[in-house]
Write a protein that holds these residues in place. Structure first.
Motif, mmCIF file in Angstrom:
data_model
loop_
_atom_site.group_PDB
_atom_site.id
_atom_site.type_symbol
_atom_site.label_atom_id
_atom_site.label_comp_id
_atom_site.label_asym_id
_atom_site.label_seq_id
_atom_site.Cartn_x
_atom_site.Cartn_y
_atom_site.Cartn_z
ATOM 1 N N ALA A 172 7.919 -8.710 6.641
ATOM 2 C CA ALA A 172 6.699 -9.069 5.913
ATOM 3 C C ALA A 172 6.627 -10.567 5.656
ATOM 4 N N GLU A 173 7.782 -11.219 5.525
ATOM 5 C CA GLU A 173 7.812 -12.666 5.320
ATOM 6 C C GLU A 173 7.659 -13.422 6.637
ATOM 7 N N ASN A 174 8.174 -12.859 7.732
ATOM 8 C CA ASN A 174 8.087 -13.514 9.040
ATOM 9 C C ASN A 174 8.058 -12.434 10.119
ATOM 10 N N LYS A 175 6.911 -12.250 10.747
ATOM 11 C CA LYS A 175 6.744 -11.166 11.717
ATOM 12 C C LYS A 175 7.671 -11.305 12.920
ATOM 13 N N TYR A 176 8.056 -12.546 13.293
ATOM 14 C CA TYR A 176 8.898 -12.737 14.467
ATOM 15 C C TYR A 176 10.342 -12.308 14.224
ATOM 16 N N LEU A 177 10.702 -12.073 12.966
ATOM 17 C CA LEU A 177 12.044 -11.549 12.681
ATOM 18 C C LEU A 177 12.237 -10.164 13.299
ATOM 19 N N MET A 178 11.121 -9.441 13.488
ATOM 20 C CA MET A 178 11.222 -8.126 14.106
ATOM 21 C C MET A 178 11.798 -8.234 15.507
ATOM 22 N N ARG A 179 11.430 -9.315 16.232
ATOM 23 C CA ARG A 179 11.953 -9.514 17.586
ATOM 24 C C ARG A 179 13.470 -9.755 17.541
ATOM 25 N N VAL A 180 13.922 -10.477 16.521
ATOM 26 C CA VAL A 180 15.350 -10.764 16.391
ATOM 27 C C VAL A 180 16.135 -9.473 16.179
ATOM 28 N N PHE A 181 15.680 -8.642 15.240
ATOM 29 C CA PHE A 181 16.414 -7.417 14.940
ATOM 30 C C PHE A 181 16.296 -6.407 16.074
ATOM 31 N N GLU A 182 15.166 -6.391 16.775
ATOM 32 C CA GLU A 182 15.052 -5.516 17.943
ATOM 33 C C GLU A 182 16.094 -5.891 18.988
ATOM 34 N N LEU B 145 0.849 -1.196 0.000
ATOM 35 C CA LEU B 145 0.000 0.000 0.000
ATOM 36 C C LEU B 145 0.881 1.241 0.000
ATOM 37 N N GLY B 146 0.738 2.066 -1.024
ATOM 38 C CA GLY B 146 1.557 3.272 -1.130
ATOM 39 C C GLY B 146 2.684 3.100 -2.136
ATOM 40 N N TRP B 147 3.357 4.197 -2.403
ATOM 41 C CA TRP B 147 4.423 4.205 -3.414
ATOM 42 C C TRP B 147 5.533 5.134 -2.955
ATOM 43 N N SER B 148 6.751 4.611 -2.895
ATOM 44 C CA SER B 148 7.921 5.428 -2.580
ATOM 45 C C SER B 148 9.136 4.773 -3.214
ATOM 46 N N SER B 149 10.292 5.389 -3.064
ATOM 47 C CA SER B 149 11.519 4.841 -3.650
ATOM 48 C C SER B 149 11.879 3.487 -3.040
ATOM 49 N N LYS B 150 11.376 3.192 -1.849
ATOM 50 C CA LYS B 150 11.674 1.907 -1.196
ATOM 51 C C LYS B 150 11.118 0.731 -1.986
ATOM 52 N N ILE B 151 10.109 0.983 -2.796
ATOM 53 C CA ILE B 151 9.452 -0.106 -3.515
ATOM 54 C C ILE B 151 10.413 -0.802 -4.478
ATOM 55 N N PHE B 152 11.436 -0.076 -4.949
ATOM 56 C CA PHE B 152 12.375 -0.647 -5.906
ATOM 57 C C PHE B 152 13.452 -1.497 -5.220
ATOM 58 N N THR B 153 13.467 -1.485 -3.897
ATOM 59 C CA THR B 153 14.274 -2.448 -3.133
ATOM 60 C C THR B 153 13.405 -3.602 -2.660
ATOM 61 N N ILE B 154 12.185 -3.299 -2.249
ATOM 62 C CA ILE B 154 11.284 -4.315 -1.694
ATOM 63 C C ILE B 154 10.885 -5.344 -2.742
ATOM 64 N N ILE B 155 10.492 -4.885 -3.935
ATOM 65 C CA ILE B 155 10.008 -5.819 -4.962
ATOM 66 C C ILE B 155 11.089 -6.816 -5.380
ATOM 67 N N ASP C 9 17.870 4.293 2.769
ATOM 68 C CA ASP C 9 16.567 3.633 2.873
ATOM 69 C C ASP C 9 16.631 2.170 2.469
ATOM 70 N N LYS C 10 17.730 1.752 1.853
ATOM 71 C CA LYS C 10 17.819 0.356 1.438
ATOM 72 C C LYS C 10 17.720 -0.584 2.636
ATOM 73 N N LEU C 11 18.436 -0.276 3.716
ATOM 74 C CA LEU C 11 18.395 -1.137 4.894
ATOM 75 C C LEU C 11 16.993 -1.191 5.479
ATOM 76 N N LEU C 12 16.313 -0.055 5.501
ATOM 77 C CA LEU C 12 14.942 -0.017 6.006
ATOM 78 C C LEU C 12 14.025 -0.849 5.117
ATOM 79 N N SER C 13 14.218 -0.763 3.804
ATOM 80 C CA SER C 13 13.405 -1.543 2.867
ATOM 81 C C SER C 13 13.651 -3.038 3.039
ATOM 82 N N LEU C 14 14.918 -3.416 3.221
ATOM 83 C CA LEU C 14 15.246 -4.824 3.423
ATOM 84 C C LEU C 14 14.610 -5.355 4.695
#
Length: 634
Positions: free
Chosen positions: A541-551, A134-144, A530-535
């Motif tokens: 988005a693939e695994n929500k529990y990865l957020m706990r790992v990076f936190e 949802l939405g459009w920004s320069s990050k989309i070209f790293t995310i896709i 923004d590349k790191l944020l996009s990654l």
């Protein structure tokens, strides 16, 4: 009382008829044509008008003859005989030409209207288990591209993009900047994600995960919160919880967004994330390459796998149980709590998931090895160097600078100092406030032209332990802010090349395209963007529990990734396998996950010398300058 004339009423009725739309007009015209054909056929039959060679036509024949003259004007040239029949059919044909011309025009117009609607991208997406962006920004070209790599082993994956942007323009940009999407189908739709009706176009109910991008404007946080609210509170929402990933820029809006999304949304505080990763990468050369390796889908990444064979064993035993995977933590079944580098004595319980760095989830396999060929004579047990006070130069200023200074205060030893230089004096007031809150740092500010070579030389940059270069994103447009950063970076590199002491530099850029202009030749001055944020958003988005790992990894209180001298772990006089390094690190309550060969530190094709998750049985020869990548509390 209606005083309108009959003519006006007929005109009004005709206007309504013409505005009914192509489909209804075609239906009405088809009905009128059928009635006219029936009328002509009836007249022919009752008047007994027929060709010379026929004595009389039955009603079916008259109907067919009339229909053919309406549809095909050329039919009239085939008749001989009575002029009354010729003249009558001539009139029928003229009327048919009018009706057929109008009908063809309506059909053509209807097709063009339908094509125009399709071009607008307003049709409903009938997909299942798709990733909805949802939405459009320069990050989309790293995310896709990252999602495309992640989808390579899936059957018929889909990415749906819903943004307030023309569908064709989105498709053209994706085709131009991304190119081959392999087995992933990308579907673009135009709509406002905040609007409940438009949101339904993207079919969030049947989505696998949802990524919400910022709009790269000052109201971005409020727009993201509204989008989350639109998904969660939709009257057509599904019963199963959504898997939403979104970024929030301002810390003050984080709690509101979390309150709205609850457990259905994973929020990434972008300023906080970039600040933390800049602090960590600035203090350790090559760490940015490690993070990119963990966050992208191109090499090894983080997976969660349950392994019944390890139940009852300790975490220390678990890290030696895999030949081709590096175990970094555990997700506990009791409360889904994630811990990176737990105590070595932690016992694995049924249902616990092993968190490992590996090529794919199906490569995380227990090796069943019992003999690790440890080189006891090569293991070193010397204590690490005593931390010392650090001197830091912070060049430039933006909203993230305050968070960076506060985060640095959590890492450095008492007596450390930061000197801030900037083109603008807006930093004066925040620095005065920060002086009262930091405990390990002393702060100094000087307003100078940070793009002036002479000014930079006067700062004696080579005397600082490391340098952090920030963008003036609040003062200039994106491209100009990046240009200012690039000029300063080039000056610093040139100063460093003529200095006997190597300068450690970490710099920030806003637009990924400008990174290429910087001609990156070393992992030391990798440009955080923004590349790191996009990654990170893609991984979560693939695994929500990865957020706990990076936190946990980015939290100064827990275990983080460190790059330490190899001589802290082994002697460098002969080749050793990585099991030996793993054993040496485990004796320090650390987990070794890779190494860095300094001889390749300037070789981009060799990952700047960084190797994550090496095969543990392979023999490696290290030099005294090489480094070991470990998970450690300090």
């Amino acid at each position: 009382m209606n005083n309108q004339s009959t003519k006006a009423r007929l005109k009004y009725a005709f206007d309504n008829f013409m505005s009914a739309g192509s489909t209804k007009l075609i239906s009405y015209l088809g009905l009128v044509a059928l009635l006219l054909v029936l009328m002509f056929a009836t007249i022919l039959y009752l008047a007994n008008i027929h060709p010379d060679e026929v004595t009389r036509l039955n009603f079916v024949d008259t109907f067919w003859t009339s229909l053919m003259h309406v549809l095909d004007p050329g039919t009239i040239g085939e008749h001989d005989g009575h002029w009354d029949f010729r003249i009558f059919m001539f009139l029928v044909t003229l009327l048919g030409i009018v009706i057929l011309s109008i009908l063809i025009g309506l059909i053509s117009n209807g097709i063009m209207d339908k094509l125009d609607q399709l071009r607008k991208g307003r049709s409903f997406v009938m997909e299942q288990d798709h990733v909805l962006i949802l939405g459009w920004s320069s990050k989309i070209f790293t995310i896709i591209p990252e999602l495309i790599i992640a989808n390579e082993n899936q059957k018929d994956p889909k990415i749906v993009i819903l943004a307030d942007k023309d569908k064709v323009l989105m498709e053209d940009e994706i085709k131009d900047k991304i190119g081959n999407t392999k087995n992933t189908k990308i579907i673009c739709r135009t709509g406002n994600p905040i609007d409940l009706h438009d949101l339904e176009i993207g079919n969030p109910v049947n989505s696998k995960s949802i990524i919400i991008l910022d709009k790269e404007n000052e109201n971005s946080d409020s727009q993201i919160i509204k989008t989350i609210l639109a998904i969660i509170s939709s009257p057509h929402r599904r019963q199963a919880p959504y898997h939403i990933t979104a970024e929030i820029e301002n810390k003050r809006n984080f709690e509101v967004a979390k309150m709205v999304g609850k457990d259905e949304v994973e929020l990434i505080l972008s300023d906080d994330f970039v600040s933390k990763i800049m602090v960590q990468t600035s203090r350790q050369s090559g760490l940015s390459v490690v993070y990119i390796e963990l966050m992208d889908f191109g090499g090894d990444e983080i997976y969660f796998v349950e392994e019944p064979k390890l139940v009852g064993k300790t975490f220390r035993e678990a890290i030696f149980s895999y030949e081709d995977s590096a175990i970094i933590g555990i997700q506990f079944a009791s409360d889904n709590h994630v811990e990176v580098n737990p105590p070595m004595s932690t016992v694995i319980q049924p249902g616990d998931l092993m968190i490992g760095v590996t090529e794919d989830d199906d490569t995380m396999i227990v090796s069943n090895r019992t003999n690790f060929n440890l080189e006891e004579g090569s293991i070193r047990t010397n204590e690490a160097d005593v931390p010392h006070a650090e001197t830091i130069l912070l060049i430039g200023w933006n909203n993230r600078a305050k968070t960076i200074i506060q985060e640095l205060d959590n890492y450095v030893q008492p007596g450390s100092s930061i000197k801030v230089i900037s083109k603008f004096d807006d930093a004066v007031a925040p620095i005065e406030k920060l002086k009262k809150t930091v405990s390990n740092l002393t702060l100094e500010f000087e307003m100078v032209d940070t793009t002036d070579r002479a000014v930079l030389e006067m700062q004696k940059c080579q005397t600082f332990d490391y340098i952090m270069l920030l963008c003036y994103q609040e003062y200039y447009p994106i491209q100009e802010a990046d240009a200012q950063t690039l000029i300063t970076l080039l000056h610093l590199r040139n100063i460093s090349s003529s200095s006997p002491r190597k300068m450690n530099i970490v710099s920030e850029m806003l637009d990924m395209r400008n990174r290429q202009l910087a001609d990156i030749t070393s992992a030391d001055d990798f440009i955080v963007s923004d590349k790191l944020l996009s990654l990170l958003m893609t991984q979560v988005a693939e695994n929500k529990y990865l957020m706990r790992v990076f936190e946990d990894l980015f939290d100064a209180d827990g275990s983080e990734i460190y790059i330490k001298p190899v001589t802290d772990y082994i002697n460098v006089d002969k080749p050793v396998n990585f099991y030996t390094i793993l054993e040496s690190a485990a004796r320090k309550n650390e987990v070794a996950i890779g190494y860095r060969k300094i001889s390749d530190a300037r070789n981009a094709t060799q990952g700047y010398g960084v190797v994550v998750n090496p095969k543990k049985s392979d023999l490696i020869t290290f030099s005294s300058k090489d480094k070991i990548i470990v998970l450690s509390e300090d």
